[in-house]
Enzyme design. Structure first.
Site, short mmCIF file in Angstrom:
data_model
loop_
_atom_site.label_atom_id
_atom_site.label_comp_id
_atom_site.label_asym_id
_atom_site.label_seq_id
_atom_site.Cartn_x
_atom_site.Cartn_y
_atom_site.Cartn_z
N THR A 32 19.42 35.57 -1.42
CA THR A 32 18.45 36.27 -2.26
C THR A 32 17.58 37.12 -1.34
O THR A 32 17.65 38.33 -1.46
CB THR A 32 17.48 35.30 -2.96
OG1 THR A 32 18.14 34.46 -3.79
CG2 THR A 32 16.40 36.00 -3.62
N TYR A 78 19.11 38.26 -10.56
CA TYR A 78 19.37 39.32 -9.66
C TYR A 78 20.88 39.04 -9.27
O TYR A 78 21.30 38.02 -9.21
CB TYR A 78 18.31 39.39 -8.66
CG TYR A 78 18.30 38.06 -7.92
CD1 TYR A 78 16.98 37.39 -8.41
CD2 TYR A 78 18.62 37.50 -6.84
CE1 TYR A 78 16.80 35.88 -7.76
CE2 TYR A 78 19.06 36.49 -6.40
CZ TYR A 78 17.49 35.54 -6.84
OH TYR A 78 17.53 34.31 -6.22
N THR A 93 18.83 30.34 -0.29
CA THR A 93 17.95 29.17 -0.43
C THR A 93 18.68 27.68 -0.91
O THR A 93 18.05 26.77 -0.56
CB THR A 93 16.82 29.34 -0.99
OG1 THR A 93 17.18 29.62 -2.48
CG2 THR A 93 15.89 30.51 -0.69
N ASP A 94 19.82 27.98 -1.79
CA ASP A 94 20.51 26.90 -2.39
C ASP A 94 20.78 25.88 -1.47
O ASP A 94 20.70 24.63 -1.58
CB ASP A 94 21.54 27.52 -3.38
CG ASP A 94 20.94 28.27 -4.81
OD1 ASP A 94 22.01 28.66 -5.16
OD2 ASP A 94 19.72 28.32 -4.44
N LYS A 98 14.76 21.78 -0.55
CA LYS A 98 14.32 22.76 -1.80
C LYS A 98 13.75 21.85 -2.76
O LYS A 98 14.52 20.91 -3.47
CB LYS A 98 15.42 23.75 -2.17
CG LYS A 98 15.10 24.56 -3.22
CD LYS A 98 16.13 25.77 -3.22
CE LYS A 98 15.81 27.01 -4.28
NZ LYS A 98 17.00 27.85 -4.33
N GLU A 114 19.67 -3.32 -1.52
CA GLU A 114 20.39 -3.45 -2.82
C GLU A 114 21.72 -3.96 -2.82
O GLU A 114 22.30 -4.11 -3.88
CB GLU A 114 20.07 -2.32 -3.51
CG GLU A 114 18.65 -1.81 -4.14
CD GLU A 114 18.21 -2.77 -5.12
OE1 GLU A 114 17.14 -3.27 -4.95
OE2 GLU A 114 19.07 -3.47 -6.06
N1 DAS Z 1 21.94 31.97 -4.98
C1 DAS Z 1 20.97 31.59 -4.18
C2 DAS Z 1 21.67 31.49 -2.85
O1 DAS Z 1 22.26 32.40 -2.27
C3 DAS Z 1 20.10 32.77 -4.05
C4 DAS Z 1 18.65 32.33 -2.99
O2 DAS Z 1 17.98 31.68 -3.52
O3 DAS Z 1 19.08 32.64 -2.03
O4 DAS Z 1 20.96 30.20 -2.08
#
Ligand code: DAS
Length: 361
Positions: free
Chosen positions: A44, A58, A124-125, A197, A318
């Site tokens: 992103t 986006y 970020t994923d 995250k 467990e």
């Molecule tokens: N799809 C997500 C990624 O590329 C966009 C982001 O949050 O960076 O991880």
């Protein structure tokens, strides 16, 4: 005699004036800026949307590293920056081969005396996973900072530019040396091992919910209040420099009414290791336990983790790990337990040794 005394005084005066001139010159010369390399991978932070209010829907991974750097001219005041476009992908598509390429490039660069730190721009994923992988395989104490953003570069109040500026100044700082791979978004400094995250869309998504962040970046300066306690970077036993593939390790997610089909399919696909994202304290549903036990008997290494997100999966809690010859995943998330198990399998299949690794990294 008189001449000697005068010449000694003249020499002393000259020496004094020379030192004064040097000190004055030093004061006028700007402090030497650190050399920071930005390795861009997409995400992103490199994304663009149709309008300034497009914060979902986006396109990630469209803006090149040169444009990212040009968009933040302030960066040149805190570091001498060079950029490399390593990949241009949305990070949901990050794979083991990307990690190996990235880790090798990072280690080559950090071995160079003219590189003081590295910033990796990333989606970020899977940012937390790449950061943890690098935390275990980077062979330098120099700072490596992974950064992303939650809004695309075209959005109102895009968080990418300030996140990138902060990441560069952190990567060039002495304070960040020796603290392992760091994640820097939202003015916060997080450890690669503990950050995750926590929200699908908000700018404050990266948190180490119970163990806490390492510090802040405020007014162009990093402030650290703690350091990682588990081994990382130069302290680890893992070396990927000669690897071209990583062992296949999969994750099976538990839930009410779960059956053995996912475990059986993952084992049949050739998994060498399997992380069970159990309910609660890593509990094994009765319908799944036999499939896991059968997988272990075939030589697949099983790690008991938990989908809960916080807390320790206790060995022999467990499930009787001693009897089943399973590994307990400590407090690592299933996705990070997969990374450690993958690297562990490049060294050993001895479950006692692997259990020690889960208590070390
Ligand atoms: N799809 C997500 C990624 O590329 C966009 C982001 O949050 O960076 O991880």
């Amino acid at each position: 005699m008189l001449f000697q005394r005068y010449s000694r005084s003249a020499a002393a005066l000259f020496g004094f004036l020379f030192c004064v001139a040097l000190a004055a010159q030093a004061q006028t010369q700007p402090a030497k800026l650190p050399n920071v390399t930005i390795l861009a991978t997409g995400g992103t932070i490199a994304g663009t949307g149709a309008t300034s209010t497009t914060t979902v829907g986006y396109t990630a991974a469209t803006v090149g590293v040169g444009a990212l750097i040009q968009a933040v001219p302030e960066i040149t005041k805190v570091a001498n920056v060079t950029g490399e476009q390593v990949f241009q992908i949305a990070s949901e598509n990050m794979g083991n081969e990307h990690w190996l390429t990235l880790a090798k490039r990072v280690n080559v660069l950090l071995a160079q005396a003219n590189v003081d730190g590295i910033v990796i721009t990333h989606g970020t994923d899977t940012l937390e996973e790449t950061a943890y992988f690098l935390n275990l395989v980077v062979k330098s104490k120099k700072p490596v900072v992974v950064v992303g953003s939650m809004r695309p570069s075209t959005a109102l109040s895009a968080d990418g530019p300030i996140n990138l500026y902060n990441a560069v100044l952190l990567a060039g700082s002495q304070e960040a040396v020796g603290r392992g791979v760091l994640v820097a978004l939202n003015d916060q400094i997080q450890s690669a091992r503990d950050v995750t995250k926590t929200n699908t869309t908000t700018a404050d998504t990266f948190k180490a919910t119970e163990l806490g962040m390492l510090g802040y970046i405020q007014g162009g300066k990093p402030y650290f209040y703690r350091s990682p306690t588990r081994k990382h970077t130069v302290e680890t036993e893992f070396d990927v420099s000669s690897l071209s593939v990583l062992p296949q390790v999969e994750i099976a997610y538990a839930h009410a009414n779960v059956g053995p089909v996912a475990v059986e399919a993952l084992v049949a696909s050739g998994a060498k290791g399997l992380v069970h994202a159990g309910v609660g304290n890593g509990s094994l549903p009765a319908k799944v336990r036999p499939a896991l036990s059968a997988a272990r008997k075939k030589g697949v290494i099983i790690v008991r983790s938990s989908r809960v997100g916080q807390g320790i999966v206790a060995r022999n809690g467990e499930a009787n790990d001693d009897e089943l010859d399973f590994v307990a995943g400590d407090n690592l998330s299933p996705q990070k337990a997969r990374i450690l198990l993958m690297l562990a399998l490049t060294k050993t299949t001895n479950t006692k040794d692997i259990q020690k690794m889960f208590g070390t990294y």
